[in-house]
Design a protein around this motif. Structure first.
Motif, PDB file in Angstrom:
ATOM      1  N   LYS A  72       0.840  -1.217   0.000  1.00  0.00           N
ATOM      2  CA  LYS A  72       0.000   0.000   0.000  1.00  0.00           C
ATOM      3  C   LYS A  72       0.866   1.254   0.000  1.00  0.00           C
ATOM      4  CE  LYS A  72      -4.011  -2.117   2.197  1.00  0.00           C
ATOM      5  NZ  LYS A  72      -4.732  -2.288   3.471  1.00  0.00           N
ATOM      6  N   LYS A  73       2.010   1.211   0.683  1.00  0.00           N
ATOM      7  CA  LYS A  73       2.919   2.372   0.732  1.00  0.00           C
ATOM      8  C   LYS A  73       3.668   2.577  -0.577  1.00  0.00           C
ATOM      9  CE  LYS A  73       2.870   4.117   4.963  1.00  0.00           C
ATOM     10  NZ  LYS A  73       2.155   5.321   5.269  1.00  0.00           N
ATOM     11  N   ILE A  74       4.163   1.472  -1.159  1.00  0.00           N
ATOM     12  CA  ILE A  74       5.002   1.637  -2.353  1.00  0.00           C
ATOM     13  C   ILE A  74       4.223   2.200  -3.533  1.00  0.00           C
ATOM     14  CG2 ILE A  74       6.589  -0.189  -1.629  1.00  0.00           C
ATOM     15  CD1 ILE A  74       5.438  -1.856  -4.052  1.00  0.00           C
ATOM     16  N   LYS A  75       2.921   2.051  -3.475  1.00  0.00           N
ATOM     17  CA  LYS A  75       2.075   2.609  -4.538  1.00  0.00           C
ATOM     18  C   LYS A  75       2.328   4.109  -4.703  1.00  0.00           C
ATOM     19  CE  LYS A  75      -2.704   2.105  -6.020  1.00  0.00           C
ATOM     20  NZ  LYS A  75      -4.019   1.585  -5.664  1.00  0.00           N
ATOM     21  N   TYR A  76       2.781   4.754  -3.615  1.00  0.00           N
ATOM     22  CA  TYR A  76       2.989   6.203  -3.622  1.00  0.00           C
ATOM     23  C   TYR A  76       4.465   6.591  -3.587  1.00  0.00           C
ATOM     24  CZ  TYR A  76      -1.901   5.756  -2.583  1.00  0.00           C
ATOM     25  OH  TYR A  76      -3.224   5.403  -2.639  1.00  0.00           O
ATOM     26  N   ILE A  77       5.354   5.620  -3.738  1.00  0.00           N
ATOM     27  CA  ILE A  77       6.793   5.907  -3.740  1.00  0.00           C
ATOM     28  C   ILE A  77       7.315   5.655  -5.142  1.00  0.00           C
ATOM     29  CG2 ILE A  77       9.040   5.368  -2.718  1.00  0.00           C
ATOM     30  CD1 ILE A  77       7.522   4.318  -0.235  1.00  0.00           C
ATOM     31  N   ASP A  78       7.590   6.748  -5.848  1.00  0.00           N
ATOM     32  CA  ASP A  78       7.954   6.658  -7.265  1.00  0.00           C
ATOM     33  C   ASP A  78       9.443   6.846  -7.541  1.00  0.00           C
ATOM     34  OD1 ASP A  78       5.275   6.271  -8.012  1.00  0.00           O
ATOM     35  OD2 ASP A  78       4.915   8.430  -8.057  1.00  0.00           O
ATOM     36  N   ASN A  79      10.261   7.081  -6.498  1.00  0.00           N
ATOM     37  CA  ASN A  79      11.673   7.391  -6.739  1.00  0.00           C
ATOM     38  C   ASN A  79      12.549   6.160  -6.965  1.00  0.00           C
ATOM     39  OD1 ASN A  79      11.713   6.456  -4.113  1.00  0.00           O
ATOM     40  ND2 ASN A  79      12.664   8.280  -3.242  1.00  0.00           N
ATOM     41  N   VAL A  80      11.961   4.954  -6.902  1.00  0.00           N
ATOM     42  CA  VAL A  80      12.666   3.698  -7.183  1.00  0.00           C
ATOM     43  C   VAL A  80      11.743   2.778  -7.980  1.00  0.00           C
ATOM     44  CG1 VAL A  80      14.142   3.777  -5.116  1.00  0.00           C
ATOM     45  CG2 VAL A  80      11.928   2.620  -5.008  1.00  0.00           C
ATOM     46  N   ASN A  81      12.312   1.725  -8.540  1.00  0.00           N
ATOM     47  CA  ASN A  81      11.525   0.655  -9.169  1.00  0.00           C
ATOM     48  C   ASN A  81      11.314  -0.440  -8.138  1.00  0.00           C
ATOM     49  OD1 ASN A  81      11.543   1.770 -11.857  1.00  0.00           O
ATOM     50  ND2 ASN A  81      13.640   1.049 -12.090  1.00  0.00           N
ATOM     51  N   TRP A  82      10.118  -0.978  -8.072  1.00  0.00           N
ATOM     52  CA  TRP A  82       9.774  -2.051  -7.145  1.00  0.00           C
ATOM     53  C   TRP A  82       9.571  -3.341  -7.930  1.00  0.00           C
ATOM     54  CZ3 TRP A  82      10.302  -0.586  -2.246  1.00  0.00           C
ATOM     55  CH2 TRP A  82      10.124   0.759  -1.923  1.00  0.00           C
ATOM     56  N   ILE A  83      10.258  -4.392  -7.516  1.00  0.00           N
ATOM     57  CA  ILE A  83      10.108  -5.697  -8.162  1.00  0.00           C
ATOM     58  C   ILE A  83       9.671  -6.678  -7.078  1.00  0.00           C
ATOM     59  CG2 ILE A  83      11.271  -7.535  -9.442  1.00  0.00           C
ATOM     60  CD1 ILE A  83      13.356  -5.237 -10.211  1.00  0.00           C
ATOM     61  N   ILE A  84       8.495  -7.244  -7.256  1.00  0.00           N
ATOM     62  CA  ILE A  84       7.934  -8.162  -6.265  1.00  0.00           C
ATOM     63  C   ILE A  84       8.089  -9.583  -6.808  1.00  0.00           C
ATOM     64  CG2 ILE A  84       5.876  -8.767  -4.947  1.00  0.00           C
ATOM     65  CD1 ILE A  84       4.907  -5.811  -5.856  1.00  0.00           C
ATOM     66  N   LYS A  85       8.759 -10.425  -6.025  1.00  0.00           N
ATOM     67  CA  LYS A  85       9.016 -11.798  -6.458  1.00  0.00           C
ATOM     68  C   LYS A  85       8.366 -12.760  -5.472  1.00  0.00           C
ATOM     69  CE  LYS A  85      12.746 -15.025  -7.541  1.00  0.00           C
ATOM     70  NZ  LYS A  85      11.971 -16.148  -7.074  1.00  0.00           N
ATOM     71  N   PRO A  86       7.314 -13.457  -5.873  1.00  0.00           N
ATOM     72  CA  PRO A  86       6.678 -14.421  -4.976  1.00  0.00           C
ATOM     73  C   PRO A  86       7.661 -15.510  -4.533  1.00  0.00           C
ATOM     74  CG  PRO A  86       5.308 -14.038  -6.904  1.00  0.00           C
ATOM     75  CD  PRO A  86       6.640 -13.386  -7.174  1.00  0.00           C
ATOM     76  N   HIS A  87       7.406 -16.069  -3.372  1.00  0.00           N
ATOM     77  CA  HIS A  87       8.235 -17.158  -2.853  1.00  0.00           C
ATOM     78  C   HIS A  87       8.209 -18.331  -3.837  1.00  0.00           C
ATOM     79  CE1 HIS A  87       9.636 -20.384  -0.274  1.00  0.00           C
ATOM     80  NE2 HIS A  87      10.106 -19.462   0.546  1.00  0.00           N
ATOM     81  N   PRO A  88       9.363 -18.980  -4.087  1.00  0.00           N
ATOM     82  CA  PRO A  88       9.400 -20.075  -5.064  1.00  0.00           C
ATOM     83  C   PRO A  88       8.428 -21.224  -4.771  1.00  0.00           C
ATOM     84  CG  PRO A  88      11.607 -19.535  -4.292  1.00  0.00           C
ATOM     85  CD  PRO A  88      10.656 -18.711  -3.504  1.00  0.00           C
ATOM     86  N   SER A  89       8.099 -21.442  -3.496  1.00  0.00           N
ATOM     87  CA  SER A  89       7.195 -22.547  -3.141  1.00  0.00           C
ATOM     88  C   SER A  89       5.734 -22.124  -3.045  1.00  0.00           C
ATOM     89  CB  SER A  89       7.630 -23.174  -1.819  1.00  0.00           C
ATOM     90  OG  SER A  89       8.926 -23.699  -1.941  1.00  0.00           O
ATOM     91  N   GLU A  90       5.447 -20.857  -3.317  1.00  0.00           N
ATOM     92  CA  GLU A  90       4.069 -20.381  -3.178  1.00  0.00           C
ATOM     93  C   GLU A  90       3.096 -21.197  -4.020  1.00  0.00           C
ATOM     94  OE1 GLU A  90       2.396 -16.026  -2.996  1.00  0.00           O
ATOM     95  OE2 GLU A  90       2.379 -16.696  -5.079  1.00  0.00           O
ATOM     96  N   SER A  91       3.489 -21.555  -5.219  1.00  0.00           N
ATOM     97  CA  SER A  91       2.576 -22.266  -6.125  1.00  0.00           C
ATOM     98  C   SER A  91       2.116 -23.601  -5.541  1.00  0.00           C
ATOM     99  CB  SER A  91       3.224 -22.479  -7.491  1.00  0.00           C
ATOM    100  OG  SER A  91       4.432 -23.193  -7.348  1.00  0.00           O
ATOM    101  N   VAL A  92       2.967 -24.282  -4.792  1.00  0.00           N
ATOM    102  CA  VAL A  92       2.588 -25.561  -4.165  1.00  0.00           C
ATOM    103  C   VAL A  92       1.451 -25.333  -3.172  1.00  0.00           C
ATOM    104  CG1 VAL A  92       3.378 -27.441  -2.677  1.00  0.00           C
ATOM    105  CG2 VAL A  92       4.884 -26.534  -4.443  1.00  0.00           C
ATOM    106  N   PHE A  93       1.572 -24.281  -2.361  1.00  0.00           N
ATOM    107  CA  PHE A  93       0.547 -24.000  -1.358  1.00  0.00           C
ATOM    108  C   PHE A  93      -0.757 -23.535  -1.995  1.00  0.00           C
ATOM    109  CE2 PHE A  93       4.277 -24.229   1.180  1.00  0.00           C
ATOM    110  CZ  PHE A  93       3.838 -24.668   2.417  1.00  0.00           C
ATOM    111  N   ILE A  94      -0.653 -22.797  -3.070  1.00  0.00           N
ATOM    112  CA  ILE A  94      -1.868 -22.338  -3.766  1.00  0.00           C
ATOM    113  C   ILE A  94      -2.608 -23.547  -4.328  1.00  0.00           C
ATOM    114  CG2 ILE A  94      -2.754 -21.006  -5.711  1.00  0.00           C
ATOM    115  CD1 ILE A  94      -0.277 -19.165  -5.313  1.00  0.00           C
ATOM    116  N   GLU A  95      -1.866 -24.466  -4.963  1.00  0.00           N
ATOM    117  CA  GLU A  95      -2.480 -25.675  -5.543  1.00  0.00           C
ATOM    118  C   GLU A  95      -3.142 -26.526  -4.467  1.00  0.00           C
ATOM    119  OE1 GLU A  95       0.364 -28.010  -7.688  1.00  0.00           O
ATOM    120  OE2 GLU A  95       0.925 -26.323  -8.968  1.00  0.00           O
ATOM    121  N   THR A  96      -2.437 -26.747  -3.347  1.00  0.00           N
ATOM    122  CA  THR A  96      -2.908 -27.701  -2.349  1.00  0.00           C
ATOM    123  C   THR A  96      -3.930 -27.113  -1.385  1.00  0.00           C
ATOM    124  OG1 THR A  96      -1.028 -27.198  -0.915  1.00  0.00           O
ATOM    125  CG2 THR A  96      -0.801 -29.069  -2.412  1.00  0.00           C
TER     126      THR A  96
END
Length: 186
Positions: free
Chosen positions: A61-85
């Motif tokens: 919610k905060k980064i939406k208003y912070i434009d002085n950098v680029n934000w790269i969000i990387k989901p956890h590598p195992s997230e897909s297993v938990f989403i599936e199960t």
């Protein structure tokens, strides 16, 4: 469930990286590394936020208003297993719900690995993940907001309050490099 083999992307240089993600080349890149949002949420002695999920929500919610950098969000590598199960909560669902589609905020698709991503980023944000010492060892400053098994080694920036944390992330364009002693210790 099982983790699918990731798609590995290798870039020749920072320009190729910026072009691939369509990022402003003049801005520093900040990597946000969330946890698996439905697993292992209360394993820390102290935290600025009620859980890693609350940390992620408030940070996004905060980064939406912070434009002085680029934000790269990387989901956890195992997230897909938990989403599936467990039909669980995903970073992508949160990203879409918060409507974070801005030119300086990018969500990496689950299952994408950028080889040597540390070459292209200036700082990492995590609640209390292993990335705290991993990226410090690679020479990248890390900000974490909860107790981690490496907390007593003074490897990362650990703000003492939410106010201090949000002030830090608003000024990441001024972030300093990690000292050599910390890199060796990590």
């Amino acid at each position: 469930g099982h983790v699918k083999k990731p798609k590995i992307i290798k870039f020749n240089n920072k320009i190729d990286f910026h072009n691939y993600l369509n990022l402003d080349k003049k801005k520093k890149n900040i990597l946000i590394l969330p946890h698996i949002l439905i697993d292992n949420l209360f394993t820390t002695e102290w935290s600025l936020f009620e859980s890693p999920l609350v940390w992620l929500l408030e940070t996004l919610k905060k980064i939406k208003y912070i434009d002085n950098v680029n934000w790269i969000i990387k989901p956890h590598p195992s997230e897909s297993v938990f989403i599936e199960t467990k039909q669980g909560l995903s970073v992508k669902k949160i990203f879409n719900k918060l409507n974070l589609r801005k030119s300086n905020i990018k969500l990496l698709e689950n299952g994408i690995v950028i080889k040597n991503i540390e070459k292209y980023i200036s700082c990492v944000l995590t609640s209390h993940g292993s990335s705290g010492y991993e990226y410090t060892a690679l020479g990248k400053p890390v900000i974490n907001t909860a107790d981690a098994y490496y907390s007593n080694f003074n490897l990362t920036l650990q703000p003492k309050s939410k106010k201090q944390y949000f002030n830090l992330i608003q000024n990441l364009n001024k972030v300093k490099k990690v000292e050599k002693e910390k890199i060796l210790l990590a």
